[in-house]
Design an enzyme around this catalytic site. Structure first.
Site, PDB file in Angstrom:
ATOM      1  N   ASP A   1      39.167  24.978  16.697  1.00  0.00           N
ATOM      2  CA  ASP A   1      38.421  25.223  15.475  1.00  0.00           C
ATOM      3  C   ASP A   1      39.423  25.775  14.444  1.00  0.00           C
ATOM      4  O   ASP A   1      40.508  26.238  14.819  1.00  0.00           O
ATOM      5  CB  ASP A   1      37.332  26.258  15.796  1.00  0.00           C
TER       6      ASP A   1
ATOM      7  N   ASP B   1      38.593  27.793  11.018  1.00  0.00           N
ATOM      8  CA  ASP B   1      38.249  29.117  10.490  1.00  0.00           C
ATOM      9  C   ASP B   1      37.915  30.075  11.636  1.00  0.00           C
ATOM     10  O   ASP B   1      36.999  29.823  12.412  1.00  0.00           O
ATOM     11  CB  ASP B   1      37.054  28.979   9.544  1.00  0.00           C
TER      12      ASP B   1
HETATM   13  P1  B16 Z   1      33.421  23.719   3.870  1.00  0.00           P
HETATM   14  P2  B16 Z   1      35.177  26.056  11.010  1.00  0.00           P
HETATM   15  C1  B16 Z   1      33.539  26.383   8.923  1.00  0.00           C
HETATM   16  O1  B16 Z   1      34.834  26.232   9.436  1.00  0.00           O
HETATM   17  C2  B16 Z   1      33.364  27.797   8.381  1.00  0.00           C
HETATM   18  O2  B16 Z   1      33.400  28.738   9.445  1.00  0.00           O
HETATM   19  C3  B16 Z   1      32.021  27.902   7.685  1.00  0.00           C
HETATM   20  O3  B16 Z   1      31.877  29.202   7.150  1.00  0.00           O
HETATM   21  C4  B16 Z   1      31.967  26.856   6.558  1.00  0.00           C
HETATM   22  O4  B16 Z   1      30.708  26.889   5.896  1.00  0.00           O
HETATM   23  C5  B16 Z   1      32.190  25.467   7.177  1.00  0.00           C
HETATM   24  O5  B16 Z   1      33.434  25.436   7.847  1.00  0.00           O
HETATM   25  C6  B16 Z   1      32.163  24.362   6.124  1.00  0.00           C
HETATM   26  O6  B16 Z   1      33.251  24.511   5.257  1.00  0.00           O
HETATM   27  O7  B16 Z   1      32.467  24.281   2.893  1.00  0.00           O
HETATM   28  O8  B16 Z   1      34.882  23.943   3.520  1.00  0.00           O
HETATM   29  O9  B16 Z   1      33.133  22.249   4.169  1.00  0.00           O
HETATM   30  O10 B16 Z   1      34.993  27.394  11.630  1.00  0.00           O
HETATM   31  O11 B16 Z   1      34.286  24.976  11.604  1.00  0.00           O
HETATM   32  O12 B16 Z   1      36.642  25.630  10.962  1.00  0.00           O
HETATM   33 MG    MG Z   2      35.236  28.868  13.165  1.00  0.00          MG
END
Ligand code: B16
Ligand code: MG
Length: 225
Positions: free
Chosen positions: A16, A18
């Site tokens: 993953d 984030d």
């Molecule tokens: P975006 P991950 C996620 O990343 C985030 O944890 C989440 O907070 C966010 O809303 C989601 O990606 C979508 O991100 O708005 O940039 O498309 O943990 O799956 O890497």
């Molecule tokens: Mg994450």
């Protein structure tokens, strides 16, 4: 007599983004907070914790808590949040890779195993480039790759296909409950990063990737399997 099930050997790891490879959560939080303040919607850091690993649209739905808005307004809010987020991630540099992550990716590949990204973010490609991590990944699956977001297994199944591995030979490294659920629904192995209250459903749990080597990941899986 051993009760242990026959396991497929591990062929690759799907990380993953984030909360595992970098901490973009703070940027997501500030972008949502700014939008919420402008719209007069209640929001704070505690509420943001529930958005970990949750797609952009599903995150807004959680913030709106059943409030109904016209579709155009929803689309405009999503675009505005994303513009705040994009503004913030311009500051990301290779120094923002979380401790241990770069070394671990390199070690996994040196051992002849594969690496992939499995992130819900549609901005993952840009973040990866800014972190300088793309050369350490064999495949990238992100929010643009599949229709159904985590906790559906689609993203991780897509990543496993890109790696040309059966799901059961892949280990997903995740910091979000939705991500662990997604991986398990797809029959992938799981390592949770963070507190057991959040990722305790994973086969093994580690506080972070700092100082973590490939052997430790494989050991952790063996002892919890
Ligand atoms: P975006 P991950 C996620 O990343 C985030 O944890 C989440 O907070 C966010 O809303 C989601 O990606 C979508 O991100 O708005 O940039 O498309 O943990 O799956 O890497
Ligand atoms: Mg994450």
């Amino acid at each position: 007599m051993s009760l242990e099930r026959e396991r497929m050997p591990v062929g690759g790891f799907i990380f993953d983004l984030d909360g595992v490879l970098t901490d973009t959560a703070e940027f997501h939080y500030r972008a949502w907070q700014r939008l919420a303040d402008e719209e007069g919607l209640p929001f704070d850091r505690a509420a943001n914790e529930h958005l970990r690993g949750v797609s952009r649209r599903a995150s807004l739905e959680l913030i709106l808590k059943g409030r109904v808005y016209p579709n155009e307004k929803i689309e405009a809010m999503l675009a505005r949040k994303n513009s705040y987020y994009l503004e913030a991630i311009r500051a990301i540099t290779p120094a923002d890779v979380l401790p241990g992550a770069r070394e671990l990716l390199a070690e996994i590949r040196a051992a002849g195993l594969k690496t992939a990204l499995g992130s819900a973010s549609r901005n993952a490609g840009e973040v990866l480039d800014r972190l300088g991590l793309r050369p350490l990944l064999d495949a990238v699956a992100d929010g643009n790759s599949v229709e159904r977001p985590k906790p559906a297994p689609d993203l991780f199944l897509f990543a496993a296909r890109l790696l040309d591995l059966p799901p059961a030979a892949c280990v997903v490294v995740e910091d979000a409950a939705a991500g662990i659920e997604a991986a398990q629904a797809g029959g992938l192995r799981t390592i949770g990063i963070g507190p057991p209250e959040r990722v305790g459903r994973a086969e093994a749990v580690l506080p972070s990737l700092e100082g973590v080597h490939l052997a430790a990941l494989l050991n952790a899986l063996e002892h919890r399997a």
